[in-house]
Enzyme design. Structure first.
Site, PDB file in Angstrom:
ATOM      1  N   THR A 121       0.817  -1.208   0.000  1.00  7.34           N
ATOM      2  CA  THR A 121       0.000   0.000   0.000  1.00  7.34           C
ATOM      3  C   THR A 121       0.852   1.259   0.000  1.00  7.34           C
ATOM      4  OG1 THR A 121      -1.573   1.270   1.371  1.00  7.34           O
ATOM      5  CG2 THR A 121      -0.102  -0.216   2.519  1.00  7.34           C
ATOM      6  N   ASP A 122       0.275   2.354  -0.473  1.00  5.24           N
ATOM      7  CA  ASP A 122       0.966   3.640  -0.402  1.00  5.24           C
ATOM      8  C   ASP A 122       1.051   4.172   1.031  1.00  5.24           C
ATOM      9  OD1 ASP A 122      -1.717   4.253  -0.070  1.00  5.24           O
ATOM     10  OD2 ASP A 122      -1.822   5.714  -1.695  1.00  5.24           O
ATOM     11  N   GLU A 123       0.258   3.616   1.927  1.00  9.28           N
ATOM     12  CA  GLU A 123       0.214   4.142   3.302  1.00  9.28           C
ATOM     13  C   GLU A 123       1.508   3.905   4.081  1.00  9.28           C
ATOM     14  OE1 GLU A 123      -3.451   3.667   5.514  1.00  9.28           O
ATOM     15  OE2 GLU A 123      -4.522   3.166   3.670  1.00  9.28           O
ATOM     16  N   TYR A 148      -1.934  -0.454  10.991  1.00  8.69           N
ATOM     17  CA  TYR A 148      -2.088  -1.115   9.688  1.00  8.69           C
ATOM     18  C   TYR A 148      -0.890  -0.839   8.791  1.00  8.69           C
ATOM     19  CZ  TYR A 148      -3.300  -1.401   4.766  1.00  8.69           C
ATOM     20  OH  TYR A 148      -3.259  -1.645   3.412  1.00  8.69           O
ATOM     21  N   LYS A 152       2.140  -3.379   7.299  1.00  4.56           N
ATOM     22  CA  LYS A 152       2.425  -3.565   5.872  1.00  4.56           C
ATOM     23  C   LYS A 152       3.864  -3.171   5.543  1.00  4.56           C
ATOM     24  CE  LYS A 152       0.053  -4.693   2.953  1.00  4.56           C
ATOM     25  NZ  LYS A 152      -0.179  -6.061   2.392  1.00  4.56           N
TER      26      LYS A 152
END
Length: 321
Positions: A121-123, A148, A152
């Site tokens: 993810t970009d997060e 989260y 990741k």
């Protein structure tokens, strides 16, 4: 191909995409069927002889080994992914996203799979200041800000370490916010659409200025397929929409417009802790090296998504319960 989390939103779209595109393919779907996994997502292909479903947890070594045996490629979607849930209960995110990825990597190493592709993810990059023109690239530093995104980020590092240490043939894609058919109705766009269908207001975290880069799920599936076909081993590719970014308020107003509703159908609610204000990805590398780009613009895809939810009420009403 072993697809983990194939009963989820992106995984189910990816399985259907592969089966439609390739005749000579066999897909094993390993999914625990948590609240976000739904076999109804794959009801139209469940009898396809090229497809096999195994219910199981990626943290269970025996189940993973059974599912992965004989597979040439692993595409790893399985993850706890809802930020709000990671704030209220982070432990399952640590277990699934980090330990589960470790189990898959170890098994892939033992079985000598030809490719291990990890979906991220970009997060993991944190947030960008609202007024900044910055876009993340594959060289941007990690700065996760929720349990989260931290889980990741840890999984990404594990995948890279298995390439560096064991020469496991890995690739990684970090994508922006996906949307489209079969999106579980806890995420923003399906929440907005289904609320309006039910005659309710769209809830938006105050002040509604949080900016996101929206990627249509089928464009994402095409990108993953391209990376599997042409991507360089050990490399990471960012997959973003390449269109303008939209604030949550702008997305809500666009959905209201496309559905012919009134602008008073928005309700501002208290913000969540540590809410990232802006995400923006540069997809230059995957476009330049592999020739990928989105097929349509955001508004066209959003209209298609609205039509899908209007025509599939029985699917999402069960999810809302």
């Amino acid at each position: 191909i072993l697809v983990t989390g194939g009963a989820g939103f992106i995984g189910s779209n990816f399985i259907r995409y592969l089966l439609q595109k390739y005749k000579n393919i066999k897909i094993i779907n390993l999914d625990k069927l948590t609240y976000a996994g739904n076999l109804k997502n794959l009801k139209d292909i469940e009898k396809d002889k090229r497809y096999t479903f195994i219910r199981g947890d990626i943290c269970n070594r025996e189940v993973v080994r059974k599912a992965m045996s004989g597979c040439e490629i692993v595409v790893h979607f399985a993850a706890e992914s809802h930020v709000d849930r990671s704030i209220s209960g982070p432990e399952i995110f640590i277990k699934t996203n980090i330990f589960g990825t470790h189990v898959l990597l170890e098994t892939a190493r033992e079985l000598k799979v030809k490719r291990f592709h990890h979906i991220s993810t970009d997060e993991v990059f944190g947030q960008i200041e609202l007024k900044s023109k910055e876009k993340w690239t594959e060289k941007s530093p990690y700065n996760p800000r929720s349990p989260y995104s931290a889980s990741k980020a840890a999984a990404d590092h594990l995948v890279r370490s298995y390439f560096a240490t064991y020469k496991l043939p890995v690739t990684i894609t970090n994508c922006s916010n996906n949307f489209g058919p079969y999106h579980f109705p806890e995420k923003f766009i399906p929440v907005a659409i289904t609320k309006l269908i039910l005659g309710k207001k769209i809830p938006i975290y105050k002040p509604g200025n949080q900016v996101r880069d929206w990627l249509y799920v089928i464009d994402h599936c095409r990108a993953i397929d391209l990376v599997l076909q042409k991507g360089k081993i050990g490399e990471t590719y960012l997959v973003g929409s390449q269109h303008k970014e939209y604030s949550n308020l702008e997305v809500a107003k666009l959905i209201i417009k496309l559905m012919g509703k009134k602008n008073d159908q928005i309700e501002m609610v208290g913000d969540r802790p540590g809410h990232d204000v802006k995400y923006a990805l540069s997809a230059r590398k995957i476009e330049k090296e592999l020739g990928w780009k989105p097929e349509h613009n955001f508004e066209t895809y959003l209209e298609e998504t609205i039509n899908w939810y209007q025509n599939n009420e029985s699917w999402w009403k069960n999810g809302k319960k």
